[in-house]
Design an enzyme around this catalytic site. Structure first.
Site, PDB file in Angstrom:
ATOM      1  N   THR A 160     -10.310   2.107   7.616  1.00 33.20           N
ATOM      2  CA  THR A 160     -10.991   0.919   7.092  1.00 33.20           C
ATOM      3  C   THR A 160     -10.400   0.392   5.786  1.00 33.20           C
ATOM      4  OG1 THR A 160     -12.583   2.351   5.953  1.00 33.20           O
ATOM      5  CG2 THR A 160     -13.165   1.585   8.154  1.00 33.20           C
ATOM      6  N   GLN A 161      -9.665   1.213   5.070  1.00 28.42           N
ATOM      7  CA  GLN A 161      -9.178   0.821   3.742  1.00 28.42           C
ATOM      8  C   GLN A 161      -8.260  -0.396   3.802  1.00 28.42           C
ATOM      9  OE1 GLN A 161      -7.078   3.931   1.682  1.00 28.42           O
ATOM     10  NE2 GLN A 161      -7.301   2.977  -0.315  1.00 28.42           N
TER      11      GLN A 161
ATOM     12  N   HIS B 118       0.815  -9.438  14.555  1.00 27.34           N
ATOM     13  CA  HIS B 118       1.123  -8.314  13.669  1.00 27.34           C
ATOM     14  C   HIS B 118       0.080  -8.198  12.556  1.00 27.34           C
ATOM     15  CE1 HIS B 118       3.237  -5.384  11.263  1.00 27.34           C
ATOM     16  NE2 HIS B 118       3.192  -6.212  10.232  1.00 27.34           N
TER      17      HIS B 118
ATOM     18  N   GLY C  86      -9.222  29.769  -1.973  1.00 19.85           N
ATOM     19  CA  GLY C  86      -7.847  29.284  -1.970  1.00 19.85           C
ATOM     20  C   GLY C  86      -7.794  27.955  -2.691  1.00 19.85           C
ATOM     21  N   ALA C  87      -6.605  27.630  -3.225  1.00 20.55           N
ATOM     22  CA  ALA C  87      -6.488  26.397  -4.012  1.00 20.55           C
ATOM     23  C   ALA C  87      -5.367  25.510  -3.497  1.00 20.55           C
ATOM     24  CB  ALA C  87      -6.252  26.746  -5.483  1.00 20.55           C
TER      25      ALA C  87
ATOM     26  N   SER D  93      -2.093   1.310  11.455  1.00 20.12           N
ATOM     27  CA  SER D  93      -2.184   2.274  10.358  1.00 20.12           C
ATOM     28  C   SER D  93      -1.759   3.669  10.797  1.00 20.12           C
ATOM     29  CB  SER D  93      -3.620   2.337   9.826  1.00 20.12           C
ATOM     30  OG  SER D  93      -4.015   1.094   9.288  1.00 20.12           O
TER      31      SER D  93
ATOM     32  N   ARG E  28       2.812   0.944   3.404  1.00 18.29           N
ATOM     33  CA  ARG E  28       3.546  -0.244   3.824  1.00 18.29           C
ATOM     34  C   ARG E  28       3.736  -1.223   2.667  1.00 18.29           C
ATOM     35  NH1 ARG E  28       1.927  -2.317   8.384  1.00 18.29           N
ATOM     36  NH2 ARG E  28       0.472  -0.641   8.882  1.00 18.29           N
TER      37      ARG E  28
ATOM     38  N   THR F  55       0.862  -1.183   0.000  1.00 20.20           N
ATOM     39  CA  THR F  55       0.000   0.000   0.000  1.00 20.20           C
ATOM     40  C   THR F  55       0.895   1.228   0.000  1.00 20.20           C
ATOM     41  OG1 THR F  55      -0.111   0.342   2.399  1.00 20.20           O
ATOM     42  CG2 THR F  55      -1.583  -1.330   1.462  1.00 20.20           C
ATOM     43  N   CYS F  56       0.278   2.408   0.024  1.00 23.43           N
ATOM     44  CA  CYS F  56       1.088   3.630   0.034  1.00 23.43           C
ATOM     45  C   CYS F  56       1.878   3.777   1.325  1.00 23.43           C
ATOM     46  CB  CYS F  56       0.206   4.857  -0.189  1.00 23.43           C
ATOM     47  SG  CYS F  56      -1.096   5.053   1.039  1.00 23.43           S
TER      48      CYS F  56
ATOM     49  N   MET G 175      -4.900  21.562   1.512  1.00 27.50           N
ATOM     50  CA  MET G 175      -5.853  21.304   2.573  1.00 27.50           C
ATOM     51  C   MET G 175      -7.284  21.596   2.131  1.00 27.50           C
ATOM     52  SD  MET G 175      -6.228  20.200   5.664  1.00 27.50           S
ATOM     53  CE  MET G 175      -4.781  20.442   6.691  1.00 27.50           C
TER      54      MET G 175
END
Length: 441
Positions: free
Chosen positions: A115-116, A99, A189-190, A109, A52, A49-50, A193
């Site tokens: 939950t992903q 683990h 604003g762009a 996480s 791990r 995953t992003c 966040m």
């Protein structure tokens, strides 16, 4: 057959290094094939995953298995072995189970209770299973891990209550409006966040997005992401009368929304309430705006307070999840322990029976012409001797099997009695049977 895990995650490695060991779903079969090619690794699941990358493997020899996996990961990231070792963690035997159970439950996480990860673990296992890279031990481990993840989310509230600024904003907006379907959001604003907050709002039902920024190009680019529209920054007050939510995160050094501005807006809205999320530092909105009836204003500190409170709630639920995991670990360990000792016990009994039959036949030959009744008496006696002789070793092995040293006692007994336990054939057959069953489903 022993379980091992080698991996890295957001706590042990920076994103730049995690990228080097990130495997796409399409590439997993290739990596699974190479890892299991020489027979040292008998089964394998790759979770990537992003945050791990972890290799879960069933091996016949722990040291050889770990060496094989480390060598492969070193080749994949094209780095020095010593550099890679700085970021890797290793779990072996019993420690693999808690683990994985904690990972799938969201306890390991970056965002506690997310939950992903449950779906990501399911997908990693599915790919490995379909490719035929798993065996009975890994199949049982991952099936139970997935069940644990579901149980934790069913029996606790660990995935409830927002624990990020953007999600906290969404939850507050949902409470204020009793739902977000059909609502309109104005983004001032762009930056990242405001973009992330708008993304979560849209994902939760917000229908229209209006973007205003001093740079018209940036405003149009952000609006395009959400199928919205950009408006001039000097005309933003004209559009505030028709929106439900305002997200403001500009780089201004002064207030861009004053109390008198919002008073005029609220007069034109006929008291219709509005939710303002000010996540800028310095703040974009004068705090006095919150005094206006119908205006719900939250700045980043207030949102952070909500996040901290929610995180405390998740931590309480995490304690409940740990208890569930402990129960499930005990159940799986009992099963796994029996997998170590059952073939050894069977082999020990077979060895005893071979010796009994051999010596009994010698006795028959020496005794000459004896009756069937006498043969049965001799057979019964020798059978009783063998059973009584093996009873204590078998019972003790079963007892030790439920400890972390169970596999060591199993190997000692195999060596003492010179037992030939067909591990490879047994687990290969079990794996093949399971994979056929999965394919049939």
């Amino acid at each position: 057959m022993y379980l091992v895990t080698i991996g890295l995650n957001h706590r042990t490695a920076p994103v730049g290094f995690r990228e080097k060991l990130s495997f796409t779903e399409d590439s997993l079969p290739k990596h699974l094939d190479k890892l299991t090619a020489n027979g040292i690794v008998r089964g394998c699941v790759i979770l990537s995953t992003c945050n791990r990358t972890e290799i879960y493997a069933a091996v016949l020899d722990v040291d050889k298995g770990l060496t094989k996996i480390r060598e492969y990961l070193t080749k994949c990231c094209r780095c020095d072995r010593s550099e890679l070792n700085n970021y890797l963690y290793t779990y072996t035997l019993f420690d693999v189970i808690p683990h994985l159970f904690r990972v799938v439950s969201g306890l390991d996480s970056m965002i506690l209770g997310e939950t992903q990860i449950l779906g990501q673990v399911k997908k990693a296992y599915q790919v490995a299973c379909e490719y035929g890279a798993t065996n009975r031990v890994l199949n049982t481990l991952f099936q139970q891990a997935i069940a644990v993840g579901k149980r934790v989310r069913t029996e606790t509230m660990i995935n409830r209550n927002a624990v990020s600024i953007s999600y906290a904003a969404v939850e507050l907006a949902r409470q204020i409006f009793e739902g977000l379907d059909g609502r309109t959001v104005l983004v001032l604003g762009a930056g990242k966040m405001s973009e992330l907050t708008a993304k979560h709002l849209v994902a939760n039902g917000v229908e229209s997005v209006i973007v205003s920024n001093r740079s018209a190009v940036k405003a149009e680019a952000l609006a395009k992401q959400f199928g919205g529209r950009a408006v001039r920054f000097d005309a933003l007050h004209d559009h505030m009368t028709a929106v439900d939510i305002i997200i403001t995160a500009t780089a201004a050094t002064h207030y861009i929304l004053e109390k008198q501005d919002l008073e005029k807006v609220m007069q034109m809205r006929s008291g219709k309430k509005i939710f303002i999320i000010d996540i800028a530092v310095p703040r974009d909105v004068n705090p006095a705006v919150a005094e206006i009836p119908g205006v719900n204003l939250f700045d980043i500190d207030e949102l952070q307070h909500v996040v901290d409170k929610n995180l405390d709630e998740r931590k309480k639920e995490a304690n409940k999840a740990e208890k569930i995991i402990k129960e499930e670990i005990d159940e799986f360990w009992k099963w796994l322990s029996m997998q170590f000792v059952t073939p050894t016990i069977a082999s020990l009994k077979n060895r005893g029976e071979e010796i009994r039959q051999k010596e009994m036949q010698k006795a028959y030959n020496r005794l000459g012409n004896i009756t069937e009744r006498e043969k049965k008496i001799i057979s019964s006696m020798t059978n009783s001797i063998v059973n009584q002789l093996l009873h204590d070793p078998v019972m003790e092995l079963k007892k030790y099997a439920l400890t972390k040293q169970g596999h060591l006692y199993t190997e000692i007994l195999q060596n003492l009695f010179n037992l030939d336990v067909p591990k490879e054939k047994q687990f290969a057959a079990q794996s093949q049977e399971h994979n056929h069953a999965v394919g049939d489903e």
